[in-house]
Write an enzyme that holds these catalytic residues in place. Sequence first.
Site, PDB file in Angstrom:
ATOM      1  N   ASP A  21       0.829  -1.211   0.000  1.00  0.00           N
ATOM      2  CA  ASP A  21       0.000   0.000   0.000  1.00  0.00           C
ATOM      3  C   ASP A  21       0.864   1.263   0.000  1.00  0.00           C
ATOM      4  O   ASP A  21       1.985   1.265   0.518  1.00  0.00           O
ATOM      5  CB  ASP A  21      -0.905  -0.025   1.247  1.00  0.00           C
ATOM      6  CG  ASP A  21      -2.064   0.953   1.133  1.00  0.00           C
ATOM      7  OD1 ASP A  21      -2.359   1.414   0.010  1.00  0.00           O
ATOM      8  OD2 ASP A  21      -2.676   1.265   2.173  1.00  0.00           O
ATOM      9  N   ARG A  25       0.065   7.777  -2.526  1.00  0.00           N
ATOM     10  CA  ARG A  25       0.664   8.817  -1.671  1.00  0.00           C
ATOM     11  C   ARG A  25       2.118   9.077  -2.042  1.00  0.00           C
ATOM     12  O   ARG A  25       2.601  10.202  -1.982  1.00  0.00           O
ATOM     13  CB  ARG A  25       0.529   8.419  -0.199  1.00  0.00           C
ATOM     14  CG  ARG A  25      -0.839   8.749   0.386  1.00  0.00           C
ATOM     15  CD  ARG A  25      -1.083   8.021   1.660  1.00  0.00           C
ATOM     16  NE  ARG A  25      -1.427   6.626   1.395  1.00  0.00           N
ATOM     17  CZ  ARG A  25      -1.470   5.685   2.330  1.00  0.00           C
ATOM     18  NH1 ARG A  25      -1.148   5.975   3.578  1.00  0.00           N
ATOM     19  NH2 ARG A  25      -1.818   4.450   2.012  1.00  0.00           N
ATOM     20  N   TRP A  26       2.820   8.038  -2.413  1.00  0.00           N
ATOM     21  CA  TRP A  26       4.230   8.178  -2.833  1.00  0.00           C
ATOM     22  C   TRP A  26       4.318   9.141  -4.019  1.00  0.00           C
ATOM     23  O   TRP A  26       5.148  10.052  -4.041  1.00  0.00           O
ATOM     24  CB  TRP A  26       4.776   6.797  -3.225  1.00  0.00           C
ATOM     25  CG  TRP A  26       6.222   6.758  -3.596  1.00  0.00           C
ATOM     26  CD1 TRP A  26       7.282   6.548  -2.763  1.00  0.00           C
ATOM     27  CD2 TRP A  26       6.778   6.915  -4.925  1.00  0.00           C
ATOM     28  NE1 TRP A  26       8.466   6.563  -3.473  1.00  0.00           N
ATOM     29  CE2 TRP A  26       8.177   6.787  -4.806  1.00  0.00           C
ATOM     30  CE3 TRP A  26       6.244   7.141  -6.188  1.00  0.00           C
ATOM     31  CZ2 TRP A  26       9.038   6.872  -5.895  1.00  0.00           C
ATOM     32  CZ3 TRP A  26       7.094   7.240  -7.276  1.00  0.00           C
ATOM     33  CH2 TRP A  26       8.483   7.105  -7.116  1.00  0.00           C
ATOM     34  N   ARG A  34      -0.775   9.386  -9.800  1.00  0.00           N
ATOM     35  CA  ARG A  34      -0.846   8.113  -9.067  1.00  0.00           C
ATOM     36  C   ARG A  34      -0.248   6.955  -9.867  1.00  0.00           C
ATOM     37  O   ARG A  34       0.404   6.068  -9.312  1.00  0.00           O
ATOM     38  CB  ARG A  34      -2.297   7.783  -8.718  1.00  0.00           C
ATOM     39  CG  ARG A  34      -2.933   8.719  -7.707  1.00  0.00           C
ATOM     40  CD  ARG A  34      -4.385   8.321  -7.452  1.00  0.00           C
ATOM     41  NE  ARG A  34      -4.501   6.976  -6.898  1.00  0.00           N
ATOM     42  CZ  ARG A  34      -4.384   6.676  -5.599  1.00  0.00           C
ATOM     43  NH1 ARG A  34      -4.197   7.630  -4.720  1.00  0.00           N
ATOM     44  NH2 ARG A  34      -4.487   5.438  -5.183  1.00  0.00           N
ATOM     45  N   SER A  66      -7.800  -5.424  -4.909  1.00  0.00           N
ATOM     46  CA  SER A  66      -8.885  -5.968  -4.079  1.00  0.00           C
ATOM     47  C   SER A  66     -10.230  -5.883  -4.801  1.00  0.00           C
ATOM     48  O   SER A  66     -10.370  -5.140  -5.785  1.00  0.00           O
ATOM     49  CB  SER A  66      -8.964  -5.198  -2.763  1.00  0.00           C
ATOM     50  OG  SER A  66      -9.506  -3.901  -2.990  1.00  0.00           O
ATOM     51  N   ASN A  69     -11.176  -2.403  -4.923  1.00  0.00           N
ATOM     52  CA  ASN A  69     -10.429  -1.501  -5.806  1.00  0.00           C
ATOM     53  C   ASN A  69     -11.135  -1.257  -7.152  1.00  0.00           C
ATOM     54  O   ASN A  69     -10.822  -0.288  -7.859  1.00  0.00           O
ATOM     55  CB  ASN A  69      -8.999  -2.011  -6.057  1.00  0.00           C
ATOM     56  CG  ASN A  69      -8.088  -1.884  -4.850  1.00  0.00           C
ATOM     57  OD1 ASN A  69      -7.188  -2.703  -4.638  1.00  0.00           O
ATOM     58  ND2 ASN A  69      -8.292  -0.855  -4.035  1.00  0.00           N
ATOM     59  N   TRP A  70     -12.125  -2.095  -7.482  1.00  0.00           N
ATOM     60  CA  TRP A  70     -12.905  -1.849  -8.712  1.00  0.00           C
ATOM     61  C   TRP A  70     -13.662  -0.530  -8.616  1.00  0.00           C
ATOM     62  O   TRP A  70     -14.087   0.022  -9.625  1.00  0.00           O
ATOM     63  CB  TRP A  70     -13.907  -2.982  -8.963  1.00  0.00           C
ATOM     64  CG  TRP A  70     -13.282  -4.297  -9.317  1.00  0.00           C
ATOM     65  CD1 TRP A  70     -13.283  -5.437  -8.563  1.00  0.00           C
ATOM     66  CD2 TRP A  70     -12.576  -4.634 -10.521  1.00  0.00           C
ATOM     67  NE1 TRP A  70     -12.609  -6.457  -9.216  1.00  0.00           N
ATOM     68  CE2 TRP A  70     -12.172  -5.985 -10.420  1.00  0.00           C
ATOM     69  CE3 TRP A  70     -12.228  -3.917 -11.687  1.00  0.00           C
ATOM     70  CZ2 TRP A  70     -11.448  -6.645 -11.420  1.00  0.00           C
ATOM     71  CZ3 TRP A  70     -11.513  -4.583 -12.686  1.00  0.00           C
ATOM     72  CH2 TRP A  70     -11.128  -5.921 -12.549  1.00  0.00           C
ATOM     73  N   ARG A 189       2.135  -4.864   6.185  1.00  0.00           N
ATOM     74  CA  ARG A 189       1.422  -3.819   5.440  1.00  0.00           C
ATOM     75  C   ARG A 189       2.264  -2.560   5.439  1.00  0.00           C
ATOM     76  O   ARG A 189       2.696  -2.089   6.493  1.00  0.00           O
ATOM     77  CB  ARG A 189       0.046  -3.510   6.024  1.00  0.00           C
ATOM     78  CG  ARG A 189      -0.678  -2.440   5.175  1.00  0.00           C
ATOM     79  CD  ARG A 189      -2.121  -2.226   5.535  1.00  0.00           C
ATOM     80  NE  ARG A 189      -2.745  -1.325   4.554  1.00  0.00           N
ATOM     81  CZ  ARG A 189      -4.014  -1.379   4.175  1.00  0.00           C
ATOM     82  NH1 ARG A 189      -4.811  -2.277   4.694  1.00  0.00           N
ATOM     83  NH2 ARG A 189      -4.493  -0.540   3.286  1.00  0.00           N
ATOM     84  N   ARG A 195      -4.684  -1.670   9.000  1.00  0.00           N
ATOM     85  CA  ARG A 195      -5.922  -2.427   8.801  1.00  0.00           C
ATOM     86  C   ARG A 195      -5.659  -3.552   7.805  1.00  0.00           C
ATOM     87  O   ARG A 195      -4.625  -3.573   7.132  1.00  0.00           O
ATOM     88  CB  ARG A 195      -7.057  -1.513   8.340  1.00  0.00           C
ATOM     89  CG  ARG A 195      -6.763  -0.709   7.088  1.00  0.00           C
ATOM     90  CD  ARG A 195      -7.979   0.111   6.629  1.00  0.00           C
ATOM     91  NE  ARG A 195      -7.595   1.040   5.579  1.00  0.00           N
ATOM     92  CZ  ARG A 195      -7.314   2.331   5.769  1.00  0.00           C
ATOM     93  NH1 ARG A 195      -7.391   2.860   6.966  1.00  0.00           N
ATOM     94  NH2 ARG A 195      -6.968   3.106   4.750  1.00  0.00           N
TER      95      ARG A 195
HETATM   96  C1  IPE Z   1      -5.530  -2.647  -0.030  1.00  0.00           C
HETATM   97  O1  IPE Z   1      -5.160  -1.317  -0.233  1.00  0.00           O
HETATM   98  C2  IPE Z   1      -5.535  -3.365  -1.336  1.00  0.00           C
HETATM   99  C3  IPE Z   1      -4.241  -3.555  -1.971  1.00  0.00           C
HETATM  100  C4  IPE Z   1      -3.089  -3.225  -1.480  1.00  0.00           C
HETATM  101  C5  IPE Z   1      -4.280  -4.179  -3.246  1.00  0.00           C
HETATM  102  P1  IPE Z   1      -6.243  -0.162  -0.354  1.00  0.00           P
HETATM  103  O2  IPE Z   1      -5.495   1.105  -0.504  1.00  0.00           O
HETATM  104  O3  IPE Z   1      -7.224  -0.480  -1.396  1.00  0.00           O
HETATM  105  O4  IPE Z   1      -6.968  -0.240   1.067  1.00  0.00           O
HETATM  106  P2  IPE Z   1      -7.809   0.810   1.878  1.00  0.00           P
HETATM  107  O5  IPE Z   1      -8.916   1.254   0.979  1.00  0.00           O
HETATM  108  O6  IPE Z   1      -6.900   1.926   2.244  1.00  0.00           O
HETATM  109  O7  IPE Z   1      -8.293   0.066   3.077  1.00  0.00           O
HETATM  110  C1  IPE Z   2      -1.624   0.320  -3.383  1.00  0.00           C
HETATM  111  O1  IPE Z   2      -1.425   1.684  -3.382  1.00  0.00           O
HETATM  112  C2  IPE Z   2      -1.973  -0.220  -4.739  1.00  0.00           C
HETATM  113  C3  IPE Z   2      -3.373  -0.679  -4.867  1.00  0.00           C
HETATM  114  C4  IPE Z   2      -4.261  -0.680  -3.914  1.00  0.00           C
HETATM  115  C5  IPE Z   2      -3.780  -1.160  -6.170  1.00  0.00           C
HETATM  116  P1  IPE Z   2      -2.618   2.720  -3.347  1.00  0.00           P
HETATM  117  O2  IPE Z   2      -3.042   3.020  -4.733  1.00  0.00           O
HETATM  118  O3  IPE Z   2      -3.701   2.240  -2.449  1.00  0.00           O
HETATM  119  O4  IPE Z   2      -1.912   3.975  -2.715  1.00  0.00           O
HETATM  120  P2  IPE Z   2      -2.497   4.974  -1.624  1.00  0.00           P
HETATM  121  O5  IPE Z   2      -2.990   4.146  -0.480  1.00  0.00           O
HETATM  122  O6  IPE Z   2      -3.593   5.731  -2.284  1.00  0.00           O
HETATM  123  O7  IPE Z   2      -1.350   5.834  -1.250  1.00  0.00           O
HETATM  124 MG    MG Z   3      -4.082   2.439  -0.489  1.00  0.00          MG
END
Ligand code: IPE
Ligand code: IPE
Ligand code: MG
Length: 246
Positions: A21, A25-26, A34, A66, A69-70, A189, A195
């Site tokens: 995760d 933000r990076w 992003r 996840s 994520n959709w 994580r 979480r």
């Molecule tokens: C969890 O990260 C899913 C993956 C790393 C693929 P998310 O960024 O989707 O999780 P939440 O929404 O912050 O809980």
């Molecule tokens: C994890 O990074 C990648 C996926 C969940 C696909 P994020 O895209 O969730 O990055 P943040 O949490 O927004 O920084």
């Molecule tokens: Mg995330």
Amino acid sequence: MSLKDHILTEKLPNHLAIIMDGNGRWAKQKGMLRVIGHENGTKSVREVVEASAEIGIKHLTLYAFSTENWKRPKIEVQTLMKLLVKSLKKEIKTLQDNNIRLMAIGNLMDLPKKAHQELMEVIDKTKNNTHMTLTLALSYGSREEIIKVIKELTDKVKNNIISIENIDESIINNHLYTQNLPDVDLLIRTSGEQRISNFLLWQIAYAELYFTDILWPDFKKKDLYDALINYQNRERRFGKTSEQLS
Ligand code: IPE
Ligand code: IPE
Ligand code: MG
């Protein structure tokens, strides 16, 4: 003595799972889109896969996408799927060179056709590799997985294939997407979030949890070694007393 030399091979987690995760933000911190974060995240994937194989971890599972994520903007979802195809094409060599078997868990039929095809191809090409299994969680949600198990089991009961009395932990394990994998020993994580986000709820029942503020694109070999050393300094009691263990 390097950091890596502090890791005891006899105390490695048999199954390491990672919630990768912090890509967004990076990128944001650097004033970039992003997608650039996701691209750089794939570099960390390669680094962690190679390091895990090198150290001798047998099972590595990565949360890549996840079921939730959709719900992200369509353009981001499309980019992630394209990136998946690109990475699979590019990394097949890394997998073969390191004798790594690729597997996938999740509702794979939901993936775009191209991503699904490419995934199946790499899974097939690497199926005889034995050094480590790398499992990608794609369109994966633990609740969806548990619902799938319940449906399959109730169907079997209804058709007299099994009886209710037979339902135990091992039957449930055998109906999860992770049926060929042992329980998770260590769950990492990144990004500071503490979480689980619907990842392997059943399988992490007794896992050690490790949270780090490092954002996924910054997570490198050294950070994996730190996590492993931290894990090795814990006492896993599984309900017993400390005295019973020694
Ligand atoms: C969890 O990260 C899913 C993956 C790393 C693929 P998310 O960024 O989707 O999780 P939440 O929404 O912050 O809980
Ligand atoms: C994890 O990074 C990648 C996926 C969940 C696909 P994020 O895209 O969730 O990055 P943040 O949490 O927004 O920084
Ligand atoms: Mg995330």
